[in-house]
Scaffold this active site. Structure first.
Site, PDB file in Angstrom:
ATOM      1  N   ASP A 255       0.868  -1.289   0.177  1.00 38.36           N
ATOM      2  CA  ASP A 255      -0.319   0.265  -0.229  1.00 38.36           C
ATOM      3  C   ASP A 255       0.598   1.384  -0.404  1.00 38.36           C
ATOM      4  O   ASP A 255       0.512   2.153   0.456  1.00 38.36           O
ATOM      5  CB  ASP A 255      -0.946  -0.131   0.938  1.00 38.36           C
ATOM      6  CG  ASP A 255      -1.981   0.559   0.908  1.00 38.36           C
ATOM      7  OD1 ASP A 255      -2.469   1.287   2.476  1.00 38.36           O
ATOM      8  OD2 ASP A 255      -2.411   1.408   0.012  1.00 38.36           O
TER       9      ASP A 255
ATOM     10  N   LYS B 126       2.572   3.738  -5.620  1.00 36.17           N
ATOM     11  CA  LYS B 126       2.690   2.260  -6.911  1.00 36.17           C
ATOM     12  C   LYS B 126       3.245   2.155  -7.591  1.00 36.17           C
ATOM     13  O   LYS B 126       3.582   0.433  -7.982  1.00 36.17           O
ATOM     14  CB  LYS B 126       0.773   2.751  -7.500  1.00 36.17           C
ATOM     15  CG  LYS B 126      -0.104   3.509  -6.067  1.00 36.17           C
ATOM     16  CD  LYS B 126       0.025   2.610  -5.326  1.00 36.17           C
ATOM     17  CE  LYS B 126      -1.115   2.923  -4.014  1.00 36.17           C
ATOM     18  NZ  LYS B 126      -0.686   2.651  -2.461  1.00 36.17           N
TER      19      LYS B 126
ATOM     20  N   ASP C 240      -3.303  -2.377  -2.737  1.00 35.52           N
ATOM     21  CA  ASP C 240      -4.516  -1.992  -2.503  1.00 35.52           C
ATOM     22  C   ASP C 240      -4.132  -0.964  -4.097  1.00 35.52           C
ATOM     23  O   ASP C 240      -3.025  -0.942  -4.293  1.00 35.52           O
ATOM     24  CB  ASP C 240      -3.850  -1.350  -1.332  1.00 35.52           C
ATOM     25  CG  ASP C 240      -5.221  -0.274  -1.744  1.00 35.52           C
ATOM     26  OD1 ASP C 240      -5.336   1.114  -0.925  1.00 35.52           O
ATOM     27  OD2 ASP C 240      -6.355  -0.595  -2.077  1.00 35.52           O
TER      28      ASP C 240
END
Ligand SMILES: O=C(NCCCOCn1ccc2cnccc21)c1cc(-c2ccc(F)cc2)cc(O)c1O
Ligand SMILES: [Mg+2]
Length: 214
Positions: free
Chosen positions: A141, A144, A169
């Protein structure tokens, strides 16, 4: 001086949540983000998917990349069996300082090791510094554009074993296209997409669960 959003989130936890009650901390943060200010916690809709993956994995050793204010840290820690350990990595020292207090307020501090620093620096140190053998569950998380890099790094460092679960996520929003491409096409993983929504919004998002096949 002006407070930051994480500091206002922490004030809401102190005001609305019961000390030692992780569920009340999660509820207080979700109320704050729904009613006052959006923040990048995984949120309740994706959080329930996270809870189900944690419960079915029943992990003894968990790594979270991206603590932020500790919302998912508290969700995960509150579901861990006794003596299980969660190591959570946070890059931003101000966020880490808020997360420590959220984690303490929830009463889950003894299950959590919060480390301040970058994944690229700390993943290679996990074994020597924290006596980790392998991770049963990793919650991605953080940045990215580091999901793929860090997954390969964990493979190289021998931190994954047959059955280790990666849960990522934001694979739709903001998105992690290179990670999805790799993990969905690799013979070393069995992947499953859980469609959901970006926390506190109607925008599309989802979690990608991948089991390492060894
Ligand atoms: O950016 C996000 N998260 C990452 C934070 C930095 O993480 C830095 N970081 C934390 C440990 C760590 C360890 N090593 C390196 C970097 C490391 C993130 C962003 C959004 C989002 C969605 C839509 C928008 F319009 C705007 C934002 C939603 C999310 O759920 C997220 O998780
Ligand atoms: Mg996220």
């Amino acid at each position: 001086t002006q407070s930051t959003r994480p500091q206002r989130l922490l004030a809401a936890v102190h005001k609305k949540a019961t000390r030692g009650n992780p569920r009340s901390v999660v509820k207080a943060i979700d109320e704050f983000c729904n009613q006052n200010e959006w923040a990048m916690n995984v949120g309740n809709e994706k959080g329930e998917i996270l809870d189900s993956v944690v419960s079915e994995t029943n992990p003894g050793c968990v790594l979270e990349l991206g603590t932020y204010c500790g919302y998912s840290t508290v969700r995960i820690a509150s579901l861990l069996p006794p003596h299980a350990q969660l190591i959570t990595l946070e890059f931003n020292p101000d966020n880490a300082a808020v997360a420590r207090q959220v984690i303490a307020w929830a009463g889950v501090a003894e299950k959590v090791r919060l480390v301040e620093g970058e994944s690229g620096e700390w993943i290679p140190k996990m074994k020597e510094q924290f006596g980790v053998k392998t991770f049963d569950l990793v919650f991605l998380d953080h940045w990215k554009n580091r999901y793929l890099l860090d997954t390969k790094l964990m493979e190289e460092c021998g931190l994954l074993k047959k059955g280790s679960v990666l849960l990522a996520d934001n694979v739709v929003c903001p998105g992690a296209p290179d990670y999805l491409e790799y993990i969905r096409n690799s013979p070393q993983y069995k992947s499953q997409f859980f469609k959901s929504h970006l926390e506190y919004t109607k925008a599309e998002d989802g979690l990608e669960k991948s089991v390492f096949l060894g």
